[in-house]
Design an enzyme around this catalytic site. Sequence first.
Site, mmCIF file in Angstrom:
data_model
loop_
_atom_site.group_PDB
_atom_site.id
_atom_site.type_symbol
_atom_site.label_atom_id
_atom_site.label_comp_id
_atom_site.label_asym_id
_atom_site.label_seq_id
_atom_site.Cartn_x
_atom_site.Cartn_y
_atom_site.Cartn_z
ATOM 1 N N GLU A 64 -93.478 -45.287 25.097
ATOM 2 C CA GLU A 64 -92.027 -45.369 24.617
ATOM 3 C C GLU A 64 -91.917 -44.407 25.525
ATOM 4 O O GLU A 64 -92.215 -43.540 25.971
ATOM 5 C CB GLU A 64 -91.593 -46.231 23.935
ATOM 6 C CG GLU A 64 -91.782 -45.667 22.759
ATOM 7 C CD GLU A 64 -90.013 -45.220 22.217
ATOM 8 O OE1 GLU A 64 -89.355 -44.843 22.611
ATOM 9 O OE2 GLU A 64 -90.058 -44.968 20.833
ATOM 10 N N LYS A 118 -87.582 -45.638 9.946
ATOM 11 C CA LYS A 118 -86.694 -44.563 9.009
ATOM 12 C C LYS A 118 -85.357 -44.438 8.518
ATOM 13 O O LYS A 118 -85.009 -45.466 8.314
ATOM 14 C CB LYS A 118 -86.124 -43.841 10.274
ATOM 15 C CG LYS A 118 -85.545 -42.207 10.466
ATOM 16 C CD LYS A 118 -85.709 -42.298 11.788
ATOM 17 C CE LYS A 118 -85.639 -40.773 12.071
ATOM 18 N NZ LYS A 118 -86.220 -41.211 13.794
#
Length: 312
Positions: free
Chosen positions: A32, A167
């Site tokens: 990405e 995360k």
Amino acid sequence: MPNNLSTLEPYLDIHPRIAAALANQQPVVALESTIISHGMPYPKNVETALLVEQTVREQGAEPATIAIINGRLTVGLDKAQIQHLGERGLEVIKTSRRDIPFIVAQQLDGATTVAATMIIAAMAGIKVFATGGIGGVHRQAEISMDISADLQELSRTSIAVVCAGVKSILDIGLTLEYLETQGVPVVGYKTKVMPAFYTQSSDFEVDYQLDSAASIAKAMQAKWDLGLSGGLVVANPIPAAHAMDPEAIEQVITSALVEMQQQGIQGKQTTPFLLAKIAQVTAGESLAANIQLVLNNARLGAAIAQELARLE
Ligand code: PSU
Ligand code: MN
């Protein structure tokens, strides 16, 4: 090759080396570009993007970094294009599913998120994608309703996303619940515990532990052969040598969240703000960890792509 490629042709540029690899059933790994423009500071972002590509190549697969360049959906950026996205950083529009048509129509550059990269990779016929972390359900999403479009994309677009988990700026438990509702499997590579990006573990378990790239590729093949479209999450813990102290990182995240509220940051600025804040407060330790986990994911992504090519 996907059969709708001809209708996409006016929009899609697949680099010849990637088109050749796909035509010959060679392994390809998508990468990405939001992580380049919004996820890391310059020049580390460019160095890392190039190192990730090199790592994929060394493992015997073809890297395909994806972005929108001048309104063209571009699969396989060249060095100058990666440099451009890294240098311009936050000026490049963070592009998720909703943004794609506008960036294309206005012939702009777009740094593609996990969601947008999945879409473009799937258009090209790529089945494996490696990155750092995916978006998820934010803490206090019951108030903000902030849930990354990455999760919805995983439910509809058939590609395996190798990441280091979720995360803990996000609510990991709610993210897993959301993925379950959407029918998205979460596979732990050599772990039954969901990793939390900077750390190897969290309080949550993955759905399935698989211990080899071959067994992951087999599950992917079975899923798609059965017509169960949609993606899967392959959660690959950060290597122990690079993992951060869980309590220290939790403290940093908590204070970053407070600061975010005070500054009124919301919407698509949320994730980049928190990432930058964490990097700043940890004096680069988190950036170093981030780089290492992405490289680790690139290696696993390449191995899965190879096993999948073997099965095909
Ligand atoms: N998490 C990271 N690094 C990143 C991102 C997430 O550790 O660079 C980026 C990815 O591109 C991901 C996007 O798809 O942030 C999610 O943004 P949002 O939460 O606004 O959907
Ligand atoms: Mn969001």
